[in-house]
Design a protein around this motif. Structure first.
Motif, mmCIF file in Angstrom:
data_model
loop_
_atom_site.group_PDB
_atom_site.id
_atom_site.type_symbol
_atom_site.label_atom_id
_atom_site.label_comp_id
_atom_site.label_asym_id
_atom_site.label_seq_id
_atom_site.Cartn_x
_atom_site.Cartn_y
_atom_site.Cartn_z
ATOM 1 N N VAL A 77 62.928 43.585 54.145
ATOM 2 C CA VAL A 77 64.206 42.904 54.309
ATOM 3 C C VAL A 77 64.326 41.927 53.146
ATOM 4 C CG1 VAL A 77 65.639 41.481 55.812
ATOM 5 C CG2 VAL A 77 64.079 43.174 56.803
ATOM 6 N N ASN A 78 65.178 42.275 52.197
ATOM 7 C CA ASN A 78 65.224 41.558 50.934
ATOM 8 C C ASN A 78 66.640 41.612 50.389
ATOM 9 O OD1 ASN A 78 65.241 42.364 47.815
ATOM 10 N ND2 ASN A 78 63.632 40.862 48.098
ATOM 11 N N SER A 79 67.014 40.598 49.652
ATOM 12 C CA SER A 79 68.312 40.585 48.992
ATOM 13 C C SER A 79 68.190 39.704 47.760
ATOM 14 C CB SER A 79 69.394 40.061 49.942
ATOM 15 O OG SER A 79 70.676 40.265 49.386
ATOM 16 N N GLY A 80 69.306 39.463 47.135
ATOM 17 C CA GLY A 80 69.298 38.599 45.978
ATOM 18 C C GLY A 80 70.685 38.512 45.394
ATOM 19 N N VAL A 81 70.790 37.686 44.372
ATOM 20 C CA VAL A 81 72.057 37.492 43.680
ATOM 21 C C VAL A 81 71.824 37.835 42.213
ATOM 22 C CG1 VAL A 81 73.838 35.833 43.056
ATOM 23 C CG2 VAL A 81 72.674 35.634 45.268
ATOM 24 N N GLN A 82 72.486 38.900 41.770
ATOM 25 C CA GLN A 82 72.405 39.285 40.359
ATOM 26 C C GLN A 82 73.350 38.388 39.565
ATOM 27 O OE1 GLN A 82 69.578 42.058 40.434
ATOM 28 N NE2 GLN A 82 70.676 41.799 38.550
ATOM 29 N N LEU A 84 74.525 37.411 35.322
ATOM 30 C CA LEU A 84 74.445 37.823 33.924
ATOM 31 C C LEU A 84 73.924 39.253 33.837
ATOM 32 C CD1 LEU A 84 72.943 34.471 32.619
ATOM 33 C CD2 LEU A 84 75.355 35.127 32.587
ATOM 34 N N SER A 85 74.484 40.121 34.657
ATOM 35 C CA SER A 85 73.987 41.482 34.823
ATOM 36 C C SER A 85 75.085 42.508 34.557
ATOM 37 C CB SER A 85 73.469 41.682 36.250
ATOM 38 O OG SER A 85 72.393 40.815 36.518
ATOM 39 N N THR A 86 74.651 43.729 34.283
ATOM 40 C CA THR A 86 75.566 44.850 34.099
ATOM 41 C C THR A 86 75.030 46.050 34.876
ATOM 42 O OG1 THR A 86 74.401 45.570 32.100
ATOM 43 C CG2 THR A 86 76.295 44.130 31.782
ATOM 44 N N ARG A 87 75.918 46.966 35.209
ATOM 45 C CA ARG A 87 75.493 48.194 35.877
ATOM 46 C C ARG A 87 74.775 49.093 34.873
ATOM 47 N NH1 ARG A 87 76.754 48.699 40.962
ATOM 48 N NH2 ARG A 87 78.512 47.522 41.772
ATOM 49 N N VAL A 88 73.731 49.758 35.332
ATOM 50 C CA VAL A 88 73.020 50.734 34.519
ATOM 51 C C VAL A 88 73.763 52.060 34.663
ATOM 52 C CG1 VAL A 88 70.845 51.973 34.179
ATOM 53 C CG2 VAL A 88 70.819 49.545 34.832
ATOM 54 N N TYR A 97 69.364 39.375 35.559
ATOM 55 C CA TYR A 97 68.594 38.410 36.348
ATOM 56 C C TYR A 97 68.963 38.509 37.822
ATOM 57 C CZ TYR A 97 68.004 36.306 31.737
ATOM 58 O OH TYR A 97 67.718 36.085 30.415
ATOM 59 N N GLN A 98 67.951 38.466 38.673
ATOM 60 C CA GLN A 98 68.181 38.438 40.119
ATOM 61 C C GLN A 98 67.482 37.231 40.714
ATOM 62 O OE1 GLN A 98 68.195 42.000 42.721
ATOM 63 N NE2 GLN A 98 66.384 41.068 43.644
ATOM 64 N N ILE A 99 68.272 36.382 41.344
ATOM 65 C CA ILE A 99 67.716 35.267 42.099
ATOM 66 C C ILE A 99 67.420 35.836 43.481
ATOM 67 C CG2 ILE A 99 68.168 33.019 43.117
ATOM 68 C CD1 ILE A 99 69.816 34.067 39.886
ATOM 69 N N ASP A 100 66.160 35.876 43.850
ATOM 70 C CA ASP A 100 65.738 36.614 45.034
ATOM 71 C C ASP A 100 65.879 35.835 46.328
ATOM 72 O OD1 ASP A 100 64.910 39.307 44.544
ATOM 73 O OD2 ASP A 100 63.343 38.502 43.257
ATOM 74 N N ALA A 101 65.947 36.619 47.411
ATOM 75 C CA ALA A 101 65.993 36.082 48.767
ATOM 76 C C ALA A 101 65.213 37.026 49.664
ATOM 77 C CB ALA A 101 67.443 35.969 49.248
ATOM 78 N N GLY A 102 64.367 36.477 50.493
ATOM 79 C CA GLY A 102 63.580 37.286 51.418
ATOM 80 C C GLY A 102 62.177 36.734 51.545
ATOM 81 N N GLU A 103 61.528 37.084 52.626
ATOM 82 C CA GLU A 103 60.165 36.619 52.891
ATOM 83 C C GLU A 103 59.266 36.888 51.686
ATOM 84 O OE1 GLU A 103 57.540 34.581 55.121
ATOM 85 O OE2 GLU A 103 59.530 35.119 55.866
ATOM 86 N N GLY A 104 58.674 35.845 51.151
ATOM 87 C CA GLY A 104 57.809 35.969 49.985
ATOM 88 C C GLY A 104 58.553 36.056 48.657
ATOM 89 N N TRP A 106 61.886 34.205 48.248
ATOM 90 C CA TRP A 106 62.839 33.109 48.083
ATOM 91 C C TRP A 106 62.506 32.282 46.850
ATOM 92 C CZ3 TRP A 106 67.197 32.864 50.787
ATOM 93 C CH2 TRP A 106 67.257 33.464 52.039
ATOM 94 N N GLY A 107 63.541 32.013 46.043
ATOM 95 C CA GLY A 107 63.393 31.114 44.909
ATOM 96 C C GLY A 107 62.729 31.707 43.687
ATOM 97 N N LYS A 108 62.574 33.011 43.644
ATOM 98 C CA LYS A 108 62.002 33.650 42.457
ATOM 99 C C LYS A 108 63.123 34.219 41.600
ATOM 100 C CE LYS A 108 57.615 34.882 44.597
ATOM 101 N NZ LYS A 108 56.629 35.939 44.829
ATOM 102 N N LEU A 109 62.863 34.332 40.301
ATOM 103 C CA LEU A 109 63.799 34.955 39.366
ATOM 104 C C LEU A 109 63.164 36.248 38.890
ATOM 105 C CD1 LEU A 109 66.447 34.773 37.740
ATOM 106 C CD2 LEU A 109 65.144 33.594 35.953
ATOM 107 N N TYR A 110 63.825 37.366 39.208
ATOM 108 C CA TYR A 110 63.328 38.693 38.875
ATOM 109 C C TYR A 110 64.198 39.277 37.772
ATOM 110 C CZ TYR A 110 61.581 43.447 39.594
ATOM 111 O OH TYR A 110 61.007 44.679 39.425
#
Length: 164
Positions: A77-82, A84-88, A97-104, A106-110
């Motif tokens: 169960v994971n989500s995030g906010v993209q 400065l991104s474009t579709r591939v 960049y994805q600001i992550d959300a989800g157990e383990g 939260w608060g990471k930049l992927y």
């Protein structure tokens, strides 16, 4: 960046006007009870791959404030906010960049579909974990300016990243 007087909502609370997804992924995006909802409303189906909803407008330097709630019992169960991104092209992925959300997560930049790794971790993992309201709404504040990205969850600083 806009002043407080110039700030505006990206969502009208009623429709997905101003938003787009791949046609084959549109089934996963709805407006329910005045919020954008992703996934199966009954939580019975697993989304088969990443699905992305994007604004039809492009942004460079900005401050974004949003609330996010994750629901689900099993699996990833994971989500995030993209940002400065474009579709591939010819893919269901986004690149950026994805600001992550989800157990383990939260608060990471992927770095999605480029480096494919976490490029910034929370400064204080325990403080971020304590700030997250499990199964409830969490407020993200994201500031991006000239390659410098910062994020906060419920007022707690997560990361402060500058792209080299």
């Amino acid at each position: 960046l806009l002043s407080a007087q110039e700030a505006r909502s990206l969502f009208d609370g009623k429709s997905l006007d101003g938003w787009e997804s791949r046609p084959e992924d549109s089934q996963w995006w709805t407006v329910r009870d005045g919020v954008i909802a992703g996934g199966d409303p009954q939580l019975a189906q697993t989304i088969p791959h990443n699905v992305f909803l994007a604004t039809t407008e492009a942004f460079e330097d900005f401050e974004l404030m949003l609330k996010i709630r994750l629901r689900g019992q099993e699996g990833f169960v994971n989500s995030g906010v993209q940002i400065l991104s474009t579709r591939v092209e010819n893919s269901f992925e986004m690149s950026g960049y994805q600001i992550d959300a989800g157990e383990g997560w939260w608060g990471k930049l992927y770095d999605e579909s480029r480096r494919n790794k976490v490029i910034a971790e929370p400064k204080d993992t325990a403080a971020v974990a304590a700030a997250v309201k499990k199964d409830d709404w969490n407020e993200y504040r994201i500031v991006a300016r000239d390659g410098h990205i910062q994020a906060w969850i419920n007022g707690v600083a997560t990361f402060d990243y500058t792209e080299q």
